[in-house]
Design an enzyme around this catalytic site. Structure first.
Site, short mmCIF file in Angstrom:
data_model
loop_
_atom_site.label_atom_id
_atom_site.label_comp_id
_atom_site.label_asym_id
_atom_site.label_seq_id
_atom_site.Cartn_x
_atom_site.Cartn_y
_atom_site.Cartn_z
N GLY A 1 13.13 12.92 -3.00
CA GLY A 1 12.55 13.82 -2.00
C GLY A 1 13.09 15.24 -2.07
O GLY A 1 12.88 16.03 -1.17
N GLY B 1 7.71 8.19 -4.23
CA GLY B 1 7.61 8.42 -2.80
C GLY B 1 6.51 9.43 -2.50
O GLY B 1 5.32 9.11 -2.46
N GLY B 2 6.91 10.69 -2.35
CA GLY B 2 6.00 11.76 -1.94
C GLY B 2 4.66 11.80 -2.67
O GLY B 2 3.61 11.89 -2.04
N ASN C 1 5.90 3.96 -3.05
CA ASN C 1 6.68 3.56 -1.88
C ASN C 1 6.32 4.53 -0.77
O ASN C 1 6.75 5.67 -0.78
CB ASN C 1 8.18 3.62 -2.22
CG ASN C 1 9.05 3.42 -1.00
OD1 ASN C 1 8.57 3.00 0.06
ND2 ASN C 1 10.33 3.72 -1.12
N TRP C 2 5.53 4.04 0.17
CA TRP C 2 5.05 4.93 1.24
C TRP C 2 6.11 5.21 2.30
O TRP C 2 5.87 6.00 3.21
CB TRP C 2 3.79 4.34 1.87
CG TRP C 2 2.56 4.54 1.05
CD1 TRP C 2 2.46 5.28 -0.10
CD2 TRP C 2 1.25 4.01 1.30
NE1 TRP C 2 1.16 5.23 -0.57
CE2 TRP C 2 0.40 4.46 0.27
CE3 TRP C 2 0.72 3.18 2.30
CZ2 TRP C 2 -0.95 4.12 0.22
CZ3 TRP C 2 -0.62 2.84 2.25
CH2 TRP C 2 -1.45 3.32 1.22
N LYS C 3 7.22 4.50 2.25
CA LYS C 3 8.29 4.68 3.25
C LYS C 3 7.67 4.57 4.66
O LYS C 3 6.73 3.80 4.84
CB LYS C 3 9.03 6.00 3.01
CG LYS C 3 9.49 6.11 1.56
CD LYS C 3 10.41 7.24 1.28
CE LYS C 3 10.81 7.22 -0.20
NZ LYS C 3 11.79 8.23 -0.54
N GLU D 1 17.73 4.51 0.74
CA GLU D 1 17.62 4.87 2.16
C GLU D 1 18.09 3.71 3.04
O GLU D 1 18.63 3.93 4.13
CB GLU D 1 16.17 5.28 2.48
CG GLU D 1 15.89 6.67 1.91
CD GLU D 1 14.45 6.95 1.56
OE1 GLU D 1 13.56 6.21 2.01
OE2 GLU D 1 14.20 7.91 0.80
N HIS E 1 16.85 -0.27 -1.46
CA HIS E 1 16.51 1.16 -1.61
C HIS E 1 17.66 2.00 -1.06
O HIS E 1 18.30 1.63 -0.08
CB HIS E 1 15.20 1.46 -0.86
CG HIS E 1 14.68 2.82 -1.18
ND1 HIS E 1 15.19 3.96 -0.60
CD2 HIS E 1 13.72 3.23 -2.05
CE1 HIS E 1 14.55 5.02 -1.10
NE2 HIS E 1 13.66 4.61 -1.97
N SER F 1 11.51 12.14 -7.16
CA SER F 1 10.65 13.31 -7.42
C SER F 1 9.76 13.16 -8.66
O SER F 1 9.60 14.11 -9.43
CB SER F 1 11.48 14.60 -7.50
OG SER F 1 12.14 14.81 -6.26
N GLU G 1 17.04 5.05 -9.14
CA GLU G 1 16.67 6.20 -8.31
C GLU G 1 17.93 7.00 -7.96
O GLU G 1 18.64 6.65 -7.02
CB GLU G 1 16.02 5.72 -7.01
CG GLU G 1 14.73 4.96 -7.22
CD GLU G 1 13.83 5.01 -5.99
OE1 GLU G 1 12.67 5.38 -6.14
OE2 GLU G 1 14.31 4.71 -4.87
P1 13P Z 1 10.25 10.81 -3.95
O1 13P Z 1 9.27 10.48 -5.05
O2 13P Z 1 9.62 11.37 -2.74
O3 13P Z 1 11.40 11.59 -4.48
O4 13P Z 1 10.87 9.39 -3.47
C1 13P Z 1 11.39 8.52 -4.41
C2 13P Z 1 11.68 7.21 -3.78
O5 13P Z 1 12.59 7.09 -2.98
C3 13P Z 1 10.81 6.08 -4.11
O6 13P Z 1 11.33 4.88 -3.66
#
Ligand code: 13P
Length: 251
Positions: A173, A233-234, A9-11, A97, A95, A212, A167
């Protein structure tokens, strides 16, 4: 037998040129991977360019959100129908966020899930508790509510197609991963609650862990019986670390 899924997920990251260049490298690096499904979810504006680059490879493309109507006066929105046209086979829904910053609630998640399925796009439905909820010992109550309210009224067939992602908000993050045991406990709970709604689908539904996920913790997470992949994500923003995650698979 469920095929594990590793999803990036590149956000809100990467330009069109950066996205295309990333998947060009990824395509070569994972061309031999057969036992795990690979998915990249770029921003809306990069979806089609990424799709054109990976077409015919083993990389799938997904979006990070959608709107449930097909078309019309909904300024700023993108429909499942349009995502399909652009090359998406998956879409993230609910999600944390989006729940936190954009007012997403279980009822709208449910509408989006249905719209995605209707357009032959697999929804990845995200659930997870906040730090406060975990500290107040309400994790299971929160997860149960999210599962029941964001996923009602589906056929058994629809219910087995979708993917659920656990999640924990406190792990996103932050560098704080849930321990494999903490994650497994919630994954098993999700599967059990899902079986109360969709008995035949629960064994087959894939439940991803997100929060993470890194190359050094993926193995232990993937060893858990109810963890069927990762939503990352990251660590999905660099080719090298994402490839390491993909190349880990269940034995
Ligand atoms: P991180 O891997 O950066 O913690 O993000 C997780 C995430 O929100 C994937 O959708």
């Amino acid at each position: 037998m469920k095929k594990p899924l590793m999803a990036g997920n590149w956000k809100m990251n990467k330009t069109i040129a950066e996205s295309v260049s990333f998947v060009r490298m990824l395509k070569t690096a994972v061309s031999d991977v057969k036992d795990i499904e690979v998915l990249i979810c770029p921003t809306f504006i990069c979806v089609n360019a990424v799709y054109n680059e990976v077409k015919g490879s083993n990389i799938n493309v997904g979006a990070q959100d959608l709107f449930w109507e097909e078309k019309g006066s909904f300024t700023g929105e993108v429909s499942a129908f349009m995502l399909k046209d652009a090359g998406c086979s998956y879409v993230l829904v609910g999600h944390s966020e989006r729940r936190q910053h954009f007012g997403e609630v279980d009822k709208t998640v449910n509408k989006k899930v249905k719209a995605a399925l209707l357009n032959d796009i697999v929804p990845i439905v995200c659930v997870g508790e906040t730090l406060r909820e975990r500290e107040e010992n309400t994790t299971f109550k929160v997860i149960e509510k999210q599962v029941k309210e964001s996923l009602p009224d589906l056929s058994q067939e629809e219910a087995s197609k979708l993917v659920i992602a656990y999640e924990p908000v406190w792990a996103i993050g932050t560098g704080k991963t849930a321990t494999p045991q903490q994650a497994q406990e919630v994954h098993a709970f999700i599967r059990e609650r899902y079986s109360q709604l969709y008995k035949d689908a629960a064994d087959n539904v894939r439940i991803l862990y997100g929060g993470s996920v890194k190359p050094d913790n993926i193995s232990e997470l993937m060893k858990q019986p109810d963890i069927d992949g990762g939503l990352v994500g990251g660590a999905s923003l660099e080719v090298e670390s994402f490839v390491k995650l993909v190349k880990h698979s269940k034995n």
